[in-house]
Write a protein that holds these residues in place. Structure first.
Motif, mmCIF file in Angstrom:
data_model
loop_
_atom_site.group_PDB
_atom_site.id
_atom_site.type_symbol
_atom_site.label_atom_id
_atom_site.label_comp_id
_atom_site.label_asym_id
_atom_site.label_seq_id
_atom_site.Cartn_x
_atom_site.Cartn_y
_atom_site.Cartn_z
ATOM 1 N N ASP A 1 21.956 88.381 94.611
ATOM 2 C CA ASP A 1 20.649 88.286 93.948
ATOM 3 C C ASP A 1 20.521 87.045 93.073
ATOM 4 N N GLY A 2 21.314 86.024 93.373
ATOM 5 C CA GLY A 2 21.104 84.719 92.767
ATOM 6 C C GLY A 2 21.632 84.557 91.359
ATOM 7 N N LEU A 3 21.254 83.435 90.749
ATOM 8 C CA LEU A 3 21.809 83.013 89.469
ATOM 9 C C LEU A 3 21.631 84.063 88.367
ATOM 10 N N LYS A 4 20.413 84.554 88.185
ATOM 11 C CA LYS A 4 20.125 85.475 87.086
ATOM 12 C C LYS A 4 19.846 86.900 87.538
ATOM 13 N N GLY A 5 20.131 87.190 88.795
ATOM 14 C CA GLY A 5 19.885 88.545 89.287
ATOM 15 C C GLY A 5 18.440 88.815 89.639
ATOM 16 N N ASP B 1 16.774 86.993 92.243
ATOM 17 C CA ASP B 1 16.462 86.549 93.606
ATOM 18 C C ASP B 1 16.619 87.733 94.560
ATOM 19 N N ASP B 2 15.566 88.539 94.626
ATOM 20 C CA ASP B 2 15.615 89.727 95.473
ATOM 21 C C ASP B 2 14.421 89.765 96.410
ATOM 22 N N ILE B 3 14.432 90.739 97.290
ATOM 23 C CA ILE B 3 13.337 90.945 98.222
ATOM 24 C C ILE B 3 13.016 92.428 98.234
ATOM 25 N N GLU B 4 11.740 92.747 98.279
ATOM 26 C CA GLU B 4 11.329 94.150 98.293
ATOM 27 C C GLU B 4 11.368 94.679 99.722
ATOM 28 N N VAL B 5 12.139 95.739 99.907
ATOM 29 C CA VAL B 5 12.372 96.312 101.228
ATOM 30 C C VAL B 5 11.752 97.708 101.278
ATOM 31 N N PRO B 6 10.814 97.950 102.180
ATOM 32 C CA PRO B 6 10.207 99.280 102.272
ATOM 33 C C PRO B 6 11.250 100.344 102.605
ATOM 34 N N VAL B 7 11.146 101.501 101.943
ATOM 35 C CA VAL B 7 12.026 102.639 102.224
ATOM 36 C C VAL B 7 11.165 103.704 102.899
ATOM 37 N N GLY C 1 10.444 107.367 101.533
ATOM 38 C CA GLY C 1 11.165 107.481 100.276
ATOM 39 C C GLY C 1 10.432 108.380 99.291
ATOM 40 N N LYS C 2 11.139 109.316 98.711
ATOM 41 C CA LYS C 2 10.547 110.235 97.740
ATOM 42 C C LYS C 2 10.472 109.589 96.364
ATOM 43 N N TYR C 3 11.498 108.833 95.997
ATOM 44 C CA TYR C 3 11.574 108.222 94.678
ATOM 45 C C TYR C 3 11.319 106.717 94.732
ATOM 46 N N ILE C 4 11.764 106.085 95.805
ATOM 47 C CA ILE C 4 11.669 104.632 95.935
ATOM 48 C C ILE C 4 10.822 104.294 97.158
ATOM 49 N N LYS C 5 9.732 103.611 96.937
ATOM 50 C CA LYS C 5 8.901 103.162 98.057
ATOM 51 C C LYS C 5 9.289 101.768 98.515
ATOM 52 N N SER C 6 9.810 100.967 97.570
ATOM 53 C CA SER C 6 10.170 99.586 97.883
ATOM 54 C C SER C 6 11.418 99.211 97.091
ATOM 55 N N ALA C 7 12.554 99.107 97.777
ATOM 56 C CA ALA C 7 13.824 98.796 97.119
ATOM 57 C C ALA C 7 13.947 97.304 96.851
ATOM 58 N N LYS C 8 14.484 96.952 95.693
ATOM 59 C CA LYS C 8 14.669 95.554 95.314
ATOM 60 C C LYS C 8 16.114 95.154 95.617
ATOM 61 N N ILE C 9 16.311 94.487 96.749
ATOM 62 C CA ILE C 9 17.645 94.173 97.257
ATOM 63 C C ILE C 9 17.913 92.677 97.153
#
Length: 343
Positions: A91-95, A97-103, A106-114
């Motif tokens: 996730d890059g230099l400061k954490g 640099d992520d991408i939102e991934v559809p789940v 998902g009951k709790y998470i609709k878009s995971a930040k990976i």
């Protein structure tokens, strides 16, 4: 790896993320670089382009940004020379640099930040150290994937329901929690601690470090919700590409490798496990661990034996079975398995 069928994956000219944990400074239980070298060498033999990866942490320590993370990895022996491949912090230099991934569903998470680098890989391999864990009972393949691949904001999203409280009758005001918190959430006044929930991100590090067990989960269901969110994050990481999972059940410490210290192993070494199914893999490791005798003078030998389960005994507020049940229910795999012994 060969017996479990890793060569059935098409690695030719593909980028291969090998997700592992490089160990916190001061920890002694983390997987050594030679394990990573074995996996990377096999991937290269099969035509792939491997790299080692992990994402930054929420808490203060040696892996909170990419520069410190790489330095920690180097100090713990990880380099191109020792492993045969490069390290990329997911996730890059400061954490950030992520991408939102559809789940899906998902009951709790609709878009995971990976971590973006992890999602950019064509093939994903989980290489994890199987051990105890203060928030989830044990840490295996699914925790290495779900929590480990979340960016800093992803980890915050998974932990958000678990902001702790303090039992003032037990608190002695030692200040251990203030030293380990990256967000200055614990406040000591008149030799008693309170947690500022505006600052707290719910990572649970203070719970594990408290010598008097005075710091407790914020809600009775926070660990269960953490498990569910973590499993949904794992689903986001794994969906739609070739994946393979390896668990190394040696030096089975009571707590996560994120600790800058560790107690002696709670049980004897078991061995190495590999599978295409991370749920079956975790279930098999847990079952084998629970068949092992406890090590004398370990945290497990000192725990109250009221659950007939090693991980429930050392971390009675966790529920690892619930986590695997939820993982199975959302299609991550099955808890049923055939254990094939390789000698």
């Amino acid at each position: 790896m060969t017996k479990a069928g890793i060569s059935n994956i098409d690695f030719k000219d593909k980028y291969v993320a090998i997700k592992m944990h490089f160990g916190e400074p001061g920890n002694l239980a983390f997987l050594r670089p030679n394990w990573a070298k074995c996996v990377a060498s096999k991937v290269k033999e099969l035509g792939g382009k491997p790299f080692l990866t992990d994402c930054n942490t929420l808490y203060v320590g040696g892996r909170k940004n990419a520069l410190d993370h790489l330095l920690t990895a180097e100090e713990n022996g990880f380099s191109y020379i020792s492993t045969g491949c490069q390290i990329i912090i997911g996730d890059g230099l400061k954490g950030s640099d992520d991408i939102e991934v559809p789940v899906e569903d998902g009951k709790y998470i609709k878009s995971a930040k990976i971590g973006r680098a992890i999602m950019d890989a064509d093939v994903f391999i989980s290489l994890n150290h199987f051990k105890g864990h203060e928030g989830t009972g044990f840490g295996g393949a699914l925790k290495n994937i779900g929590m480990g691949c979340g960016s800093r904001r992803g980890k915050m999203e998974m932990h958000v329901s678990g902001k702790p409280n303090v039992n003032l009758d037990k608190c002695i005001g030692c200040g251990m929690c203030t030293k380990i918190c990256a967000h200055q959430a614990p406040i000591i006044k008149d030799r008693k601690c309170t947690i500022d929930h505006e600052r707290c991100v719910g990572c649970g590090r203070c719970i594990a470090i408290c010598p008097k067990d005075a710091i407790q989960e914020g809600t009775s269901h926070s660990n269960e919700i953490l498990n569910c969110r973590m499993m949904e994050y794992a689903k986001g990481v794994l969906s739609g590409r070739d994946c393979f999972h390896i668990s190394i059940a040696i030096d089975i410490s009571p707590n996560c490798d994120c600790h800058g210290e560790n107690d002696m192993p709670i049980i004897p070494n078991i061995g190495l496990f590999a599978s295409f199914d991370p749920v079956a893999l975790d279930q098999a490791c847990a079952d084998m661990a629970n068949k092992m005798p406890e090590n004398p003078n370990s945290m497990l030998s000192e725990a109250k034996k009221c659950h007939h389960d090693h991980f429930d005994d050392i971390h009675p507020d966790t529920s690892w079975k619930q986590g695997l049940e939820y993982a199975e229910s959302i299609g991550l795999g099955t808890r049923q398995y055939n254990l094939i012994e390789v000698k």
